[in-house]
Design an enzyme around this catalytic site. Structure first.
Site, PDB file in Angstrom:
ATOM      1  N   HIS A  67      -6.592  -6.861  -0.153  1.00  0.00           N
ATOM      2  CA  HIS A  67      -6.733  -5.430  -0.382  1.00  0.00           C
ATOM      3  C   HIS A  67      -5.985  -5.039  -1.657  1.00  0.00           C
ATOM      4  O   HIS A  67      -4.965  -5.633  -2.000  1.00  0.00           O
ATOM      5  CB  HIS A  67      -6.195  -4.645   0.813  1.00  0.00           C
ATOM      6  CG  HIS A  67      -6.806  -5.050   2.107  1.00  0.00           C
ATOM      7  ND1 HIS A  67      -6.136  -5.834   3.040  1.00  0.00           N
ATOM      8  CD2 HIS A  67      -8.040  -4.813   2.615  1.00  0.00           C
ATOM      9  CE1 HIS A  67      -6.943  -6.054   4.076  1.00  0.00           C
ATOM     10  NE2 HIS A  67      -8.098  -5.445   3.844  1.00  0.00           N
ATOM     11  N   ASP A  78      -5.015 -12.452   3.823  1.00  0.00           N
ATOM     12  CA  ASP A  78      -6.197 -11.863   4.422  1.00  0.00           C
ATOM     13  C   ASP A  78      -7.478 -12.108   3.629  1.00  0.00           C
ATOM     14  O   ASP A  78      -8.535 -11.597   3.998  1.00  0.00           O
ATOM     15  CB  ASP A  78      -5.998 -10.363   4.686  1.00  0.00           C
ATOM     16  CG  ASP A  78      -5.177  -9.672   3.626  1.00  0.00           C
ATOM     17  OD1 ASP A  78      -4.926 -10.276   2.566  1.00  0.00           O
ATOM     18  OD2 ASP A  78      -4.777  -8.514   3.851  1.00  0.00           O
ATOM     19  N   ASP A 131      -3.097 -10.428  -2.007  1.00  0.00           N
ATOM     20  CA  ASP A 131      -3.596  -9.855  -0.757  1.00  0.00           C
ATOM     21  C   ASP A 131      -5.038  -9.403  -0.998  1.00  0.00           C
ATOM     22  O   ASP A 131      -5.387  -8.968  -2.103  1.00  0.00           O
ATOM     23  CB  ASP A 131      -2.721  -8.662  -0.369  1.00  0.00           C
ATOM     24  CG  ASP A 131      -3.066  -8.064   0.976  1.00  0.00           C
ATOM     25  OD1 ASP A 131      -2.308  -8.262   1.932  1.00  0.00           O
ATOM     26  OD2 ASP A 131      -4.106  -7.362   1.071  1.00  0.00           O
ATOM     27  N   HIS A 141       0.815  -1.220   0.000  1.00  0.00           N
ATOM     28  CA  HIS A 141       0.000   0.000   0.000  1.00  0.00           C
ATOM     29  C   HIS A 141       0.849   1.270   0.000  1.00  0.00           C
ATOM     30  O   HIS A 141       0.300   2.372  -0.156  1.00  0.00           O
ATOM     31  CB  HIS A 141      -0.904   0.053   1.236  1.00  0.00           C
ATOM     32  CG  HIS A 141      -2.006  -0.954   1.233  1.00  0.00           C
ATOM     33  ND1 HIS A 141      -2.852  -1.131   0.163  1.00  0.00           N
ATOM     34  CD2 HIS A 141      -2.410  -1.843   2.179  1.00  0.00           C
ATOM     35  CE1 HIS A 141      -3.722  -2.087   0.442  1.00  0.00           C
ATOM     36  NE2 HIS A 141      -3.475  -2.538   1.657  1.00  0.00           N
TER      37      HIS A 141
END
Length: 368
Positions: free
Chosen positions: A181, A267, A179, A142
């Site tokens: 996200h 996740d 991931d 990120h």
């Protein structure tokens, strides 16, 4: 030859400060008796411990690495950001971006995390190992060049890939991010490049809320070299495997990379507190097998995985073990105690068909 496993105890010492889940403590937010931010060391430490206990770690080529060099950092992050990060760290810690608190030595630990990613990639590219896994912490996907967010302080994979380009070790690199996200930081670093293919499979509108759309395909020379695959909440094993089969693997074959790097977050697990997906450890194993097979066919097996998110301390170790079983070809297994629960919660055929329709629409758009 073996699978490289790069880790360092000091990465587990990174701390996010006094939080209650995602909220700073204070006002009506009561301090927690244990824990704090979801991004804590236990998921990673318990993965390493499980590898020790099963004996799989003994089959891997285990190493640490030095902190990433300043020259490597400056290829991605501006000097003013790095200086602010360093000074804040030396003053005892703080927060420079969104949800990125860190304590004393935060800068040095983040440099070590990026150093593990670089060492894993370079060991693979040099042929010192068949493939490699970096247990990096803090995570990186990120982190924008000048703005850290989502627990990510340095862009670990972006830094490692840029270092490989600078060393003349690669001409084309594919990055797959599974991931849960959206990998907005990695996307931003390479968005206008045609020598890096970035692919992100993620839960739609999870984090960040304003990025990760399928229509965001890159800009300038990079137009067509960024692929976002947003999946609806509730998507399970079948949705992930279908996305890999129909979208990810064909894109890899069309791009013909010299190496593949995976942002390996866990996740999307069916019991993760930060997602609403239903992936199981067998999902991560099968995605790893598919990527490994593609790497074998396309780039002499040059495959590197770098640890990202995953916030279920109970489940991440079994997901990570499954991935390392697939990477190394080991016969050692760690039966997943949550497998039956997650399998029983898989979506039914109507929802699977809905996800398949969305994936088919993306496939058609890529192949007009």
């Amino acid at each position: 030859m073996a699978t490289g496993f790069f880790w360092d105890e000091r990465c587990f010492w990174h701390t996010g400060g006094n939080y209650a889940f995602m909220s700073p403590v204070g006002g009506l937010v009561q301090p927690m008796a244990t824990g704090g931010l979801p991004e804590d060391p236990e998921t990673k430490r318990r993965l390493k411990n499980l590898l020790d206990v099963t004996g799989l770690l003994a089959e891997l080529d285990v190493a640490s690495a030095p902190p990433i060099a300043e020259e490597d950092l400056l290829r991605v992050h501006p000097a003013r950001y790095l200086e602010s990060f360093r000074k804040t760290s030396e003053a005892g810690g703080g927060e420079l971006g969104l949800r990125t608190p860190f304590g004393p030595d935060g800068y040095e630990i983040a440099r070590l995390s990026a150093g593990l990613a670089k060492a894993a990639l370079f060991a693979t590219l040099r042929g010192e190992v068949d493939n490699a896994y970096a247990l990096s912490r803090p995570p990186g996907h990120h982190c924008l060049p000048d703005f850290p967010n989502g627990f990510c302080l340095l862009a670990n994979i972006g830094i490692a890939v840029e270092a490989a380009f600078a060393a003349g070790m690669v001409d084309r690199v594919a990055i797959i991010d599974w991931d849960v996200h959206h990998g907005n930081g990695t996307e931003a670093i390479f968005y206008d490049r045609d020598d890096v293919l970035t692919i992100s499979i993620h839960q739609e509108r999870n984090y960040p809320l304003d990025s990760g759309d399928f229509e965001d395909r890159g800009s300038a020379a990079g137009d067509g070299f960024n692929l976002n695959i947003p999946l609806p909440p509730g998507g399970g094993h079948r949705a992930y495997i279908e996305a890999m089969e129909r979208l990810v693997v064909p894109q890899l074959h069309g791009f013909q990379p010299d190496a593949i790097v995976v942002a390996c977050g866990f996740d999307a697990s069916g019991v993760d507190p930060l997602s609403r997906m239903l992936a199981g450890s067998h999902t991560f194993r099968q995605m790893t097998e598919m990527t490994r097979d593609a790497a074998t066919e396309l780039c002499d097996g040059r495959l590197t995985l770098v640890h990202e998110g995953g916030y279920s301390a109970a489940h991440v170790p079994f997901c990570g073990h499954a991935v390392l079983e697939a990477l190394s070809g080991s016969a050692i297994t760690a039966p997943d105690p949550l497998a039956a629960r997650i399998e029983g919660q898989q979506p039914g055929p109507r929802f699977d068909a809905y996800c398949a329709t969305l994936i088919a629409e993306m496939e058609d758009a890529l192949n007009p």
